[in-house]
Design an enzyme around this catalytic site. Sequence first.
Site, PDB file in Angstrom:
ATOM      1  N   ASP A  47       0.832  -1.208   0.000  1.00 47.53           N
ATOM      2  CA  ASP A  47       0.000   0.000   0.000  1.00 47.53           C
ATOM      3  C   ASP A  47       0.871   1.265   0.000  1.00 47.53           C
ATOM      4  O   ASP A  47       1.690   1.457   0.890  1.00 47.53           O
ATOM      5  CB  ASP A  47      -0.887  -0.054   1.262  1.00 47.53           C
ATOM      6  CG  ASP A  47      -2.115   0.834   1.173  1.00 47.53           C
ATOM      7  OD1 ASP A  47      -1.999   1.948   0.632  1.00 47.53           O
ATOM      8  OD2 ASP A  47      -3.181   0.420   1.662  1.00 47.53           O
ATOM      9  N   THR A  88      -6.869   3.841  -2.324  1.00 43.02           N
ATOM     10  CA  THR A  88      -6.666   2.432  -1.978  1.00 43.02           C
ATOM     11  C   THR A  88      -7.741   1.483  -2.521  1.00 43.02           C
ATOM     12  O   THR A  88      -7.426   0.490  -3.176  1.00 43.02           O
ATOM     13  CB  THR A  88      -6.562   2.280  -0.444  1.00 43.02           C
ATOM     14  OG1 THR A  88      -5.310   2.826  -0.055  1.00 43.02           O
ATOM     15  CG2 THR A  88      -6.616   0.833   0.001  1.00 43.02           C
ATOM     16  N   ASP A 171      -9.700  -3.512   5.977  1.00 44.50           N
ATOM     17  CA  ASP A 171     -10.820  -4.306   5.460  1.00 44.50           C
ATOM     18  C   ASP A 171     -10.883  -4.253   3.936  1.00 44.50           C
ATOM     19  O   ASP A 171     -10.989  -5.285   3.270  1.00 44.50           O
ATOM     20  CB  ASP A 171     -12.154  -3.856   6.096  1.00 44.50           C
ATOM     21  CG  ASP A 171     -12.322  -2.351   6.168  1.00 44.50           C
ATOM     22  OD1 ASP A 171     -11.829  -1.649   5.258  1.00 44.50           O
ATOM     23  OD2 ASP A 171     -12.944  -1.860   7.132  1.00 44.50           O
ATOM     24  N   ARG A 172     -10.779  -3.037   3.367  1.00 41.45           N
ATOM     25  CA  ARG A 172     -10.922  -2.918   1.908  1.00 41.45           C
ATOM     26  C   ARG A 172      -9.787  -3.623   1.160  1.00 41.45           C
ATOM     27  O   ARG A 172      -9.971  -4.102   0.042  1.00 41.45           O
ATOM     28  CB  ARG A 172     -11.031  -1.459   1.479  1.00 41.45           C
ATOM     29  CG  ARG A 172      -9.889  -0.544   1.925  1.00 41.45           C
ATOM     30  CD  ARG A 172     -10.246   0.915   1.631  1.00 41.45           C
ATOM     31  NE  ARG A 172      -9.198   1.858   2.027  1.00 41.45           N
ATOM     32  CZ  ARG A 172      -9.039   2.361   3.239  1.00 41.45           C
ATOM     33  NH1 ARG A 172      -9.857   2.002   4.218  1.00 41.45           N
ATOM     34  NH2 ARG A 172      -8.078   3.235   3.497  1.00 41.45           N
ATOM     35  N   HIS A 318       1.564   8.117   5.196  1.00 39.67           N
ATOM     36  CA  HIS A 318       0.712   9.264   5.553  1.00 39.67           C
ATOM     37  C   HIS A 318       1.296  10.002   6.749  1.00 39.67           C
ATOM     38  O   HIS A 318       1.270  11.223   6.811  1.00 39.67           O
ATOM     39  CB  HIS A 318      -0.706   8.794   5.910  1.00 39.67           C
ATOM     40  CG  HIS A 318      -1.556   8.512   4.712  1.00 39.67           C
ATOM     41  ND1 HIS A 318      -2.008   9.501   3.874  1.00 39.67           N
ATOM     42  CD2 HIS A 318      -2.025   7.346   4.197  1.00 39.67           C
ATOM     43  CE1 HIS A 318      -2.728   8.964   2.901  1.00 39.67           C
ATOM     44  NE2 HIS A 318      -2.753   7.661   3.071  1.00 39.67           N
ATOM     45  N   ASP A 361      -1.221  -0.151  -4.646  1.00 43.10           N
ATOM     46  CA  ASP A 361      -2.568   0.345  -4.945  1.00 43.10           C
ATOM     47  C   ASP A 361      -2.555   1.828  -5.347  1.00 43.10           C
ATOM     48  O   ASP A 361      -3.568   2.366  -5.766  1.00 43.10           O
ATOM     49  CB  ASP A 361      -3.503   0.109  -3.754  1.00 43.10           C
ATOM     50  CG  ASP A 361      -2.945   0.684  -2.468  1.00 43.10           C
ATOM     51  OD1 ASP A 361      -1.755   1.064  -2.443  1.00 43.10           O
ATOM     52  OD2 ASP A 361      -3.682   0.761  -1.480  1.00 43.10           O
ATOM     53  N   HIS A 362      -1.404   2.472  -5.211  1.00 46.20           N
ATOM     54  CA  HIS A 362      -1.169   3.869  -5.608  1.00 46.20           C
ATOM     55  C   HIS A 362       0.205   4.235  -5.094  1.00 46.20           C
ATOM     56  O   HIS A 362       0.779   3.495  -4.286  1.00 46.20           O
ATOM     57  CB  HIS A 362      -2.221   4.828  -5.003  1.00 46.20           C
ATOM     58  CG  HIS A 362      -2.343   4.706  -3.505  1.00 46.20           C
ATOM     59  ND1 HIS A 362      -1.413   5.228  -2.640  1.00 46.20           N
ATOM     60  CD2 HIS A 362      -3.254   4.083  -2.721  1.00 46.20           C
ATOM     61  CE1 HIS A 362      -1.765   4.940  -1.393  1.00 46.20           C
ATOM     62  NE2 HIS A 362      -2.874   4.235  -1.402  1.00 46.20           N
TER      63      HIS A 362
HETATM   64 ZN   LIG Z   1      -3.347   6.059   1.754  1.00 51.95          ZN
END
Ligand SMILES: [Zn+2]
Length: 557
Positions: A47, A88, A171-172, A318, A361-362
């Site tokens: 991630d 995400t 969760d996602r 982040h 995811d990015h």
């Molecule tokens: Zn993020």
Amino acid sequence: MKKAILIFSVCFALMSCNAQKVESSNSNDVSVSETKNPKLIVGIVVDQMRYDYLTRFYLKYGDGGFKRMVNEGFNCKNNHFNYIPTKTAAGHASLYTGTTPRYHGVIGNNWFDKTLNKSVYCVRDDAYQSVGTSSADGQMSPHRMTTTTFTDENRLFTQMRGKTIGISIKDRGAVLPAGHTANAAYWFRGKNEGAWITSTFYMNALPKWVSDFNASAVANNYLRTWNTLYPIDTYTESGDDLNNFEDGFKSKSTATFPYDLKELSKENGGYDILKSTPYGNSLTTDFAIAAIEGEQLGKDDITDVLTISFSSTDYVGHNFGVNAKETQDTYLRLDKDLERLFNVLDAEVGKGNYTVFLTADHGAPYVPAFLNSQKIPGGLLNFNDVKTDLNSLLYSKLKVQDLVLKISNEQVFLNHKIIEKSNLDINSIENIIINKLLDYDFVNKVFKGSVVNNFAFQDGAEYLLKNGYNQKRSGDILIVMESSVFSDGPWNKKGTDHGSGYAYDTHVPLLFFGKGIKKGHTYRKTEITDIAPTMSALLGISFPNGATGMPLGFVLD
Ligand SMILES: [Zn+2]
């Protein structure tokens, strides 16, 4: 000749019991192992992993993690997300469905639902209950993802005999990759529980191996002191530990090593603090290894799929940003976790019997304030202020309140009910908004959704906007910010965020290795939506039903 006939018969026998891919019609070209699919596909999403985290820290990585994938497998060096917004949930959905939010419908993590007239969370589903927690954190399902994943197609192809298990701290990150037909998806509940949980969408009670894992002291053991893996002065690939661009944790005055996680957990959400440290990834690895054993993944000839998302890299990013010592340490430790995982796969499934892909995811930009300190443009724009500005301008012109309902994912949602009731012309409202938005220094372009929907662009931000635009779900007006500008919020004052179509958000690693994968690399542009069709091609199964990506034939043996 006899030998050729024998090999052909063996192949034929394997084909009939396995009933999966056989490519070659020339028996001499087909070895026995080539007629069988991998026993296990492991999809790894890191991630917020920028492409250059692979290269910047390369010399500090060991031989068994990232480097093993690069050396033994195929490295797509110019791999990009092909839509906006790079968030995400959209990322996980796109790489497993092989298409973009335009078709799979997951347009962000949260968005304003135009029919329900309220904000919704991508995987929240009140039709189901939590399993393994007394909280509501388990009430999730993939119901907002409207197309199939390659994991779904593998389940259909194998008459549901090939398993799918999804695992992530988020969760996602567990639910979307595992698809609609998954045997299970598990995610982490922090606070005072520190447990892996799921939803009644999958099952009514946790299996024994999960309860046993939760009852063990694994999560608790990670509430330890976080210091750098190697001496901090050897971390020459990141900035000074003490600087003005990092958030850090509550009750610690500086964002500097060491971090006493046991002590800090009291003020930082209990077990939730693990999410923002490399130990969240280690815990994910421990749990994935337990799943391989507990579910007997890759033990027979019917392909299983294990999807793992390492989410702590995103929380760390982040919090501390792209240039932080904490970020470097998180990647060096993830490299060790990957090595540990690959060693278990070698032992449990067997070298040459499984296939792994790794991507993100990015990506993410450097912290805007850091960029400014290096004379590079960037900044923060507060969309709550923008919304207030727009509504007061519209009121002054039209004498109607609250015409802008919401700005989310840099999309403006208008109040269609009031517009209709007041008999207002939507076109002129949109024009007023667009002209006002273009006055902001940090806004680069603004488009009407209806225009974006019909774009014919093949590149640039316009191409990405169209791929991210879902006619039923997206906003009325789409905003493109200047580079390294993102939404101002309580957690964005320091640290970083993502969501744009700029290269720092779109360019991510794509590595393949294991069964059916060639050795090599390419600078040819690949897109995130190519991954699922490539996996479908490897397995000889149907493409996900909305797939728009192309199989990367040059990666496959
Ligand atoms: Zn993020």
